[in-house]
Design a protein around this motif. Structure first.
Motif, mmCIF file in Angstrom:
data_model
loop_
_atom_site.group_PDB
_atom_site.id
_atom_site.type_symbol
_atom_site.label_atom_id
_atom_site.label_comp_id
_atom_site.label_asym_id
_atom_site.label_seq_id
_atom_site.Cartn_x
_atom_site.Cartn_y
_atom_site.Cartn_z
ATOM 1 N N ARG A 1 -12.902 5.502 3.305
ATOM 2 C CA ARG A 1 -13.043 5.935 4.704
ATOM 3 C C ARG A 1 -14.492 6.186 5.127
ATOM 4 N NH1 ARG A 1 -7.843 7.655 4.031
ATOM 5 N NH2 ARG A 1 -6.573 7.531 5.904
ATOM 6 N N THR B 1 -7.166 9.694 -3.419
ATOM 7 C CA THR B 1 -6.767 9.238 -2.085
ATOM 8 C C THR B 1 -7.460 10.111 -1.046
ATOM 9 O OG1 THR B 1 -4.814 10.598 -1.906
ATOM 10 C CG2 THR B 1 -4.504 8.430 -2.896
ATOM 11 N N GLY C 1 0.856 -1.203 0.000
ATOM 12 C CA GLY C 1 0.000 0.000 0.000
ATOM 13 C C GLY C 1 0.879 1.236 0.000
ATOM 14 N N MET C 2 1.006 1.891 -1.164
ATOM 15 C CA MET C 2 1.944 3.005 -1.273
ATOM 16 C C MET C 2 1.222 4.342 -1.420
ATOM 17 S SD MET C 2 4.566 1.294 -0.735
ATOM 18 C CE MET C 2 5.626 2.722 -0.703
ATOM 19 N N GLY C 3 0.179 4.528 -0.599
ATOM 20 C CA GLY C 3 -0.492 5.832 -0.534
ATOM 21 C C GLY C 3 0.230 6.713 0.478
ATOM 22 N N TRP C 4 -0.539 7.561 1.147
ATOM 23 C CA TRP C 4 0.031 8.498 2.120
ATOM 24 C C TRP C 4 0.888 7.770 3.148
ATOM 25 C CZ3 TRP C 4 -3.408 11.082 6.424
ATOM 26 C CH2 TRP C 4 -2.613 11.931 7.189
ATOM 27 N N MET C 5 0.303 6.794 3.816
ATOM 28 C CA MET C 5 1.035 6.124 4.899
ATOM 29 C C MET C 5 2.150 5.226 4.384
ATOM 30 S SD MET C 5 0.532 6.996 7.936
ATOM 31 C CE MET C 5 0.263 8.683 7.460
ATOM 32 N N THR D 1 -0.108 -0.925 4.875
ATOM 33 C CA THR D 1 -0.627 0.450 4.807
ATOM 34 C C THR D 1 -1.651 0.561 3.679
ATOM 35 O OG1 THR D 1 1.528 0.869 3.745
ATOM 36 C CG2 THR D 1 1.183 1.826 5.911
ATOM 37 N N VAL D 2 -2.526 -0.430 3.610
ATOM 38 C CA VAL D 2 -3.626 -0.425 2.631
ATOM 39 C C VAL D 2 -4.908 0.015 3.354
ATOM 40 C CG1 VAL D 2 -2.729 -2.185 1.042
ATOM 41 C CG2 VAL D 2 -3.952 -2.890 3.102
ATOM 42 N N PRO D 3 -6.008 0.252 2.616
ATOM 43 C CA PRO D 3 -7.274 0.560 3.291
ATOM 44 C C PRO D 3 -7.658 -0.513 4.308
ATOM 45 C CG PRO D 3 -7.432 1.045 0.948
ATOM 46 C CD PRO D 3 -6.109 0.375 1.153
ATOM 47 N N ASP E 1 -11.146 5.247 12.950
ATOM 48 C CA ASP E 1 -10.036 6.018 12.392
ATOM 49 C C ASP E 1 -9.300 6.767 13.517
ATOM 50 O OD1 ASP E 1 -8.323 7.228 10.639
ATOM 51 O OD2 ASP E 1 -9.760 8.696 9.896
ATOM 52 N N LYS F 1 -3.321 1.459 11.960
ATOM 53 C CA LYS F 1 -4.580 1.401 12.701
ATOM 54 C C LYS F 1 -5.711 1.767 11.770
ATOM 55 C CE LYS F 1 -5.882 5.001 12.559
ATOM 56 N NZ LYS F 1 -6.178 5.928 11.425
ATOM 57 N N SER G 1 4.566 -2.566 -2.771
ATOM 58 C CA SER G 1 3.455 -3.077 -3.567
ATOM 59 C C SER G 1 2.274 -2.128 -3.520
ATOM 60 C CB SER G 1 3.041 -4.444 -2.996
ATOM 61 O OG SER G 1 1.795 -4.825 -3.516
ATOM 62 N N TRP H 1 0.290 -8.085 -3.849
ATOM 63 C CA TRP H 1 0.873 -8.117 -2.501
ATOM 64 C C TRP H 1 1.302 -9.511 -2.063
ATOM 65 C CZ3 TRP H 1 -1.817 -11.102 0.995
ATOM 66 C CH2 TRP H 1 -3.207 -11.226 0.844
ATOM 67 N N LEU I 1 -8.713 -4.304 3.940
ATOM 68 C CA LEU I 1 -7.786 -5.343 3.464
ATOM 69 C C LEU I 1 -6.855 -5.833 4.564
ATOM 70 C CD1 LEU I 1 -6.740 -3.723 0.063
ATOM 71 C CD2 LEU I 1 -7.909 -5.916 0.332
ATOM 72 N N HIS I 2 -6.869 -5.166 5.708
ATOM 73 C CA HIS I 2 -5.869 -5.473 6.740
ATOM 74 C C HIS I 2 -5.911 -6.941 7.178
ATOM 75 C CE1 HIS I 2 -5.241 -1.027 8.254
ATOM 76 N NE2 HIS I 2 -5.035 -1.173 6.962
HETATM 77 N N1 LIG Z 1 -1.238 6.514 11.925
HETATM 78 C C1 LIG Z 1 -1.733 7.535 11.279
HETATM 79 O O1 LIG Z 1 -1.577 8.681 11.702
HETATM 80 C C2 LIG Z 1 -2.478 7.293 9.986
HETATM 81 C C3 LIG Z 1 -2.723 8.374 9.108
HETATM 82 C C4 LIG Z 1 -3.391 8.089 7.905
HETATM 83 C C5 LIG Z 1 -3.801 6.813 7.603
HETATM 84 N N2 LIG Z 1 -3.556 5.798 8.489
HETATM 85 C C6 LIG Z 1 -3.957 4.406 8.165
HETATM 86 O O2 LIG Z 1 -3.099 3.942 7.115
HETATM 87 C C7 LIG Z 1 -3.816 3.091 6.213
HETATM 88 C C8 LIG Z 1 -3.704 3.642 4.794
HETATM 89 O O3 LIG Z 1 -4.220 4.958 4.787
HETATM 90 P P1 LIG Z 1 -3.715 6.038 3.699
HETATM 91 O O4 LIG Z 1 -4.154 7.365 4.181
HETATM 92 O O5 LIG Z 1 -2.278 5.825 3.379
HETATM 93 O O6 LIG Z 1 -4.629 5.604 2.466
HETATM 94 P P2 LIG Z 1 -4.402 5.898 0.933
HETATM 95 O O7 LIG Z 1 -5.723 5.745 0.295
HETATM 96 O O8 LIG Z 1 -3.609 7.164 0.751
HETATM 97 O O9 LIG Z 1 -3.431 4.719 0.490
HETATM 98 C C9 LIG Z 1 -3.831 3.368 0.402
HETATM 99 C C10 LIG Z 1 -2.997 2.729 -0.702
HETATM 100 O O10 LIG Z 1 -3.287 1.332 -0.726
HETATM 101 C C11 LIG Z 1 -3.337 0.956 -2.095
HETATM 102 N N3 LIG Z 1 -4.068 -0.297 -2.244
HETATM 103 C C12 LIG Z 1 -5.409 -0.502 -2.283
HETATM 104 N N4 LIG Z 1 -5.675 -1.797 -2.495
HETATM 105 C C13 LIG Z 1 -4.472 -2.434 -2.597
HETATM 106 C C14 LIG Z 1 -4.070 -3.773 -2.833
HETATM 107 N N5 LIG Z 1 -4.983 -4.760 -3.021
HETATM 108 N N6 LIG Z 1 -2.742 -4.072 -2.892
HETATM 109 C C15 LIG Z 1 -1.817 -3.097 -2.706
HETATM 110 N N7 LIG Z 1 -2.138 -1.794 -2.500
HETATM 111 C C16 LIG Z 1 -3.451 -1.474 -2.438
HETATM 112 C C17 LIG Z 1 -4.015 2.141 -2.779
HETATM 113 O O11 LIG Z 1 -3.816 2.137 -4.176
HETATM 114 C C18 LIG Z 1 -3.315 3.304 -2.088
HETATM 115 O O12 LIG Z 1 -2.122 3.669 -2.751
HETATM 116 C C19 LIG Z 1 -5.253 3.025 6.761
HETATM 117 O O13 LIG Z 1 -5.383 1.884 7.550
HETATM 118 C C20 LIG Z 1 -5.372 4.280 7.622
HETATM 119 O O14 LIG Z 1 -6.311 4.151 8.666
HETATM 120 C C21 LIG Z 1 -2.891 6.014 9.658
#
Ligand SMILES: NC(=O)c1ccc[n+]([C@@H]2O[C@H](COP(=O)([O-])OP(=O)(O)OC[C@H]3O[C@@H](n4cnc5c(N)ncnc54)[C@H](O)[C@@H]3O)[C@@H](O)[C@H]2O)c1
Length: 390
Positions: free
Chosen positions: A177, A227, A11-15, A81-83, A189, A105, A43, A66, A86-87
């Motif tokens: 979300r 995102t 999961g290569m989004g924000w987190m 770090t996926v939605p 969240d 989390k 991934s 993955w 999927l955890h």
């Molecule tokens: N600790 C913190 O402060 C904090 C802050 C933000 C988010 N989070 C948590 O981090 C996690 C991710 O949040 P985010 O904001 O990065 O979300 P995001 O939407 O920015 O990123 C999620 C990534 O997962 C990818 N993804 C989706 N399905 C996938 C799959 N099958 N295989 C591989 N990648 C896949 C998406 O393409 C996306 O790039 C969530 O559980 C969220 O609750 C925690």
């Protein structure tokens, strides 16, 4: 010799990006680390994100599947770090593959899933860690130290707010979300952070009564690729928000502390106002993430004329600060908390000792969330009971 620990990030989004930067920072910040992360594979199911992350963050390779992260023999720890929806599936597969796990989390999309994730990791005997990063703020760690030393006396009151505006724009897209099939709303969240920190600071909870509200009930549908912070417009087709924007909880702690915890994602005014206030028989303290490098403390004084809150500012005298800056008042930022988290996780893996916060702490959070959910239904106080699955 430095022990190498192979890391795979899913999961290569924000987190995912933030965690990857944090692993890279561990050696630069923690001179005493006798282990070194090796960024083996990243991934994302969106190929451009996976490829771009590999290029910018220094992974050896990328994949859009993955499962390939888990089958890579060079990967010792898996970073999830996926939605939220999927955890559990990935935790179960990672545990079965014998990989140690850092999961963001909330660990499950709902408390029951968190309990199943805890069961899978426990039965597989792998180590776990959770992204409760606010624990690692030097001022929060110092607050914990003051409490443990008895400097505040017997604790009596705890009030916490996690008020964020991240979804206050009604045109913020209807991402995962906001959909109950992907998990709880704000209780899962920001509530996961708020409950975990309440546990750290004030202790385990005995009973809770909670309420909830959804203020923005429709949002523009995503067009794909959006995102967390993506925004649509007034003419876009919309869909229903199916989980809660706001949750308020009245709490009675096991040690007799009485308190409140509120959380909201659509409030105007605060940006990321994550606060707690704690009172005891000998003193009090107040902390707010928006000024995370300072804390207000009061120690009851014999001189009434000078009794009151004083402001202390983070410096090398406080836990972890010196790893980042040698000077007092030269503060840390959010990413630094993630670097401390990555360090603590890898250290626990290198030492073969389960660290905190792991899935056991996530289960404690889930127990409270489950009780709050019950209280939404019953509209009564609900005892905090275990959701553990044996
Ligand atoms: N600790 C913190 O402060 C904090 C802050 C933000 C988010 N989070 C948590 O981090 C996690 C991710 O949040 P985010 O904001 O990065 O979300 P995001 O939407 O920015 O990123 C999620 C990534 O997962 C990818 N993804 C989706 N399905 C996938 C799959 N099958 N295989 C591989 N990648 C896949 C998406 O393409 C996306 O790039 C969530 O559980 C969220 O609750 C925690």
């Amino acid at each position: 010799m430095t022990r190498e620990i192979g890391v795979g990030v899913i999961g290569m989004g924000w987190m995912g990006e933030t965690h990857s930067r944090s692993y890279r920072q561990v050696l630069e910040r923690f001179a005493d680390a006798d282990f070194a992360p090796r960024l083996v594979v990243c991934s994302d199911n969106v190929e451009s994100r996976a490829r771009e992350a590999q290029r910018r963050l220094g992974f050896e390779r990328f994949t859009t599947d993955w499962h390939e992260v888990l089958s890579d023999p060079n990967v010792e720890v898996v970073n999830i770090t996926v939605p939220n929806g999927l955890h559990l599936e990935i935790v179960r597969a990672a545990a079965a593959a014998g990989k140690h796990i850092l999961c963001e989390k909330p660990v499950g999309r709902d408390p029951q899933e968190t309990a199943l994730a805890e069961q899978a990791a426990r039965q597989a005997g792998v180590q776990t860690f959770v992204g409760y990063n606010y624990r690692w703020v030097p001022m929060v760690q110092y607050a914990k130290q003051l409490i443990d030393e008895g400097r505040l006396g017997r604790l009596t009151h705890y009030r916490s707010r996690f008020f964020a505006c991240y979804a206050s724009n009604p045109y913020g897209l209807l991402s995962w979300r906001f959909q109950i099939e992907h998990g709880l709303g704000i209780l899962g969240d920001l509530g996961s952070h708020a409950i975990d920190l309440a546990h750290l600071i004030a202790g385990p909870m005995k009973k809770v009564i909670g309420n909830k509200e959804t203020f923005i009930r429709q949002r523009p549908l995503p067009k794909g690729g959006g995102t967390h912070f993506s925004v649509g417009g007034p003419d876009d087709p919309t869909g229903d928000v199916t989980n809660e924007d706001y949750c308020g909880i009245l709490v009675s702690f096991e040690n007799g502390v009485q308190g409140t915890i509120e959380m909201c994602r659509v409030i105007n005014g605060p940006k990321c106002e994550y606060t707690f206030e704690l009172n005891g028989t000998e003193g009090a303290l107040k902390w707010n993430f928006e000024q995370m490098n300072e804390m207000h403390v009061q120690f009851r004084s014999k001189n009434d004329a000078e009794d009151g809150f004083i402001r202390i500012v983070s410096g090398p005298a406080h836990p972890f600060h010196h790893y980042f800056n040698p000077g007092p008042g030269i503060g840390l930022g959010y990413d630094d908390l993630k670097t401390i988290e990555a360090y603590q996780f890898l250290k626990s893996v290198a030492e073969g000792q389960q660290g905190q916060p792991g899935f056991e702490e996530a289960l404690a959070v889930a127990n409270v969330q489950r009780s709050v959910q019950r209280s939404w239904e019953s509209e009564r106080w609900e005892a905090v009971t275990s959701t553990r699955v044996d």
